[in-house]
Design a protein around this motif. Structure first.
Motif, short mmCIF file in Angstrom:
data_model
loop_
_atom_site.label_atom_id
_atom_site.label_comp_id
_atom_site.label_asym_id
_atom_site.label_seq_id
_atom_site.Cartn_x
_atom_site.Cartn_y
_atom_site.Cartn_z
N VAL A 84 -9.45 32.85 -0.19
CA VAL A 84 -8.36 32.88 -0.83
C VAL A 84 -8.07 34.08 -1.83
CG1 VAL A 84 -9.39 31.58 -3.25
CG2 VAL A 84 -6.98 31.31 -2.73
N LEU A 85 -6.85 34.80 -1.79
CA LEU A 85 -6.35 35.65 -2.55
C LEU A 85 -5.52 35.26 -3.49
CD1 LEU A 85 -6.07 38.79 -3.18
CD2 LEU A 85 -4.01 38.70 -1.62
N LEU A 86 -5.74 35.52 -4.85
CA LEU A 86 -4.97 35.11 -6.08
C LEU A 86 -3.69 36.31 -5.99
CD1 LEU A 86 -7.22 33.99 -8.80
CD2 LEU A 86 -6.47 32.79 -6.63
N ALA A 87 -2.70 36.25 -5.95
CA ALA A 87 -1.75 36.98 -5.49
C ALA A 87 -0.39 36.89 -6.12
CB ALA A 87 -1.48 37.03 -3.71
N TRP A 88 0.31 38.07 -6.55
CA TRP A 88 1.74 38.02 -6.92
C TRP A 88 2.57 37.29 -5.68
CZ3 TRP A 88 3.75 40.01 -11.32
CH2 TRP A 88 3.00 40.97 -12.00
N GLU A 89 3.37 36.60 -6.02
CA GLU A 89 4.23 35.63 -5.08
C GLU A 89 4.85 36.74 -4.01
OE1 GLU A 89 7.52 32.20 -5.29
OE2 GLU A 89 7.91 33.67 -6.45
N ASN A 90 5.43 37.80 -4.49
CA ASN A 90 6.04 39.00 -3.45
C ASN A 90 4.97 39.61 -2.57
OD1 ASN A 90 5.51 40.15 -6.37
ND2 ASN A 90 5.17 41.82 -4.92
N GLU A 91 3.58 39.71 -3.16
CA GLU A 91 2.48 40.34 -2.32
C GLU A 91 2.16 39.54 -1.23
OE1 GLU A 91 -0.16 43.89 -2.39
OE2 GLU A 91 1.87 43.24 -2.76
N ALA A 92 1.97 37.98 -1.62
CA ALA A 92 1.63 37.28 -0.65
C ALA A 92 2.83 37.06 0.60
CB ALA A 92 1.69 35.79 -1.27
N TYR A 93 4.07 37.06 0.03
CA TYR A 93 4.99 36.94 1.15
C TYR A 93 4.89 38.27 2.00
CZ TYR A 93 7.38 32.70 -0.07
OH TYR A 93 7.73 31.50 -0.12
N LEU A 94 4.71 39.42 1.40
CA LEU A 94 4.74 40.67 2.22
C LEU A 94 3.65 40.45 3.42
CD1 LEU A 94 5.83 43.53 2.39
CD2 LEU A 94 4.21 44.11 0.82
N SER A 95 2.42 40.06 2.85
CA SER A 95 1.37 39.82 3.72
C SER A 95 1.68 38.92 4.87
CB SER A 95 0.00 39.14 3.04
OG SER A 95 -0.26 40.01 1.94
#
Length: 333
Positions: free
Chosen positions: A210-221
């Motif tokens: 699991v990656l704890l991520a900024w919402e924007n960074e997760a959507y970019l992935s």
């Protein structure tokens, strides 16, 4: 052709040669890790806007890295005209160094945050470890990827969101809260210096569950690697407010105050807000954010940094992330 005409043409040619070309204006924006794609698109829109407004071209120099590290670079002489960082505390550090005027956070709407974000979980397709909430991060055998809270703004939001969950789960028992957060960081496999580095560790290098991520960074992935990952939005998270401001000492030195002011104001325009939304940041305009409700959970319960639990960035920074603070005490790797 008469001598008089030839002489006139010669004078006209000399005048053309002697008229200097208009100076190319330049602006430097020092930002944090995950805003690369956002400002790549925004800068193009702003260059067009500035050309229409002032009939002048502008070159925008962009810099990215861990938010705290970026703030230090400005303090140490990186002459940013504007900073667009992950945390108010990072900008406050620049203010305390004498480079930004006091009261900067009231100069633009919404605490000088033109867009917001939150923290979500990025997991591998099918979520094989069944990670659904913050408590799952402390389970044995769960590999967590998050940046270093000492250098990354996103990492500090991650940490505080976990702390908030534990505060509710353990009925404000700080001994149990600290033990929980320690267990989460005991499960961290790699502690990168910035959020984009952590994304690369999880997405490209295949490390962690699991990656704890900024919402924007997760959507970019998700957009860049379709079919490989899923976003899990926990029931509670934190309102991340990345602020922006002018660096007064440098704009006065460089003569760029008007340019820098317009650059930040344009972030609040309808066009700037839609660019933020298109890059998975939550627009601060309450009407425009509704246009992006298909992928933002607008009903998510979000704690803020000004909640009594944290007491604002000045208190939270000292308690949790300052030298000898809680993070230093719990992280032993």
């Amino acid at each position: 052709m008469s001598n008089r005409v030839l002489a006139a043409l010669a004078v006209f040619s000399l005048l053309l040669i002697s008229v200097p070309a208009p100076a190319q204006e330049e602006l430097t924006n020092v930002s944090y890790d995950p805003t690369r794609e956002l400002y790549e698109a925004y800068n193009q829109a702003f260059q067009k806007h500035w050309q229409e407004l002032k009939k002048a071209d502008v070159t925008i120099v962009q810099s990215h890295g861990g938010s705290a590290k970026q703030a230090r670079s400005v303090i140490e002489g990186n002459e940013a005209d504007v900073v667009t960082l992950a945390l108010a505390s990072d900008i406050t550090a620049i203010e305390e160094a004498g480079l930004i005027n006091k009261g900067w956070q009231s100069e633009l709407p919404n605490n000088s945050s033109p867009y917001t974000s939150t923290i979500v979980f990025l997991v591998r397709k099918g979520n094989p470890k069944k990670i659904l909430d913050w408590g799952d991060l402390a389970r044995e055998g769960v590999g967590v990827i998050t940046p270093n809270p000492k250098t990354s703004g996103g990492a500090r939001w991650n940490y505080l969101a976990a702390w908030d969950w534990a505060d509710k789960e353990y009925d404000h028992d700080e001994t149990k809260i600290v033990a929980f957060v320690k267990q989460v960081f005991d499960n961290v496999l790699v502690l990168d210096s910035g959020a984009r580095g952590s994304t690369n560790t999880f997405v490209q290098n295949g490390q962690g569950d699991v990656l704890l991520a900024w919402e924007n960074e997760a959507y970019l992935s998700l957009a860049e690697r379709p079919g490989e990952f899923e976003i899990v939005t926990p029931p509670t998270s934190i309102l991340a407010e990345p602020p922006v401001t002018i660096v007064d000492a440098y704009v006065d030195k460089n003569g760029t105050r008007e340019l820098a002011t317009e650059y930040l104001k344009f972030l609040y325009s309808d066009e700037g807000q839609r660019i933020a939304g298109a890059h998975y940041y939550r627009p601060s305009n309450p009407e425009i954010i509704k246009e992006f409700a298909d992928y933002f959970d607008l009903g998510l319960k979000l704690v803020t940094i000004d909640d009594p639990l944290f007491g604002g960035w000045e208190v939270a920074q000292k308690k949790h992330f300052g030298d000898g603070g809680v993070f230093d005490q719990i992280y032993e790797k």
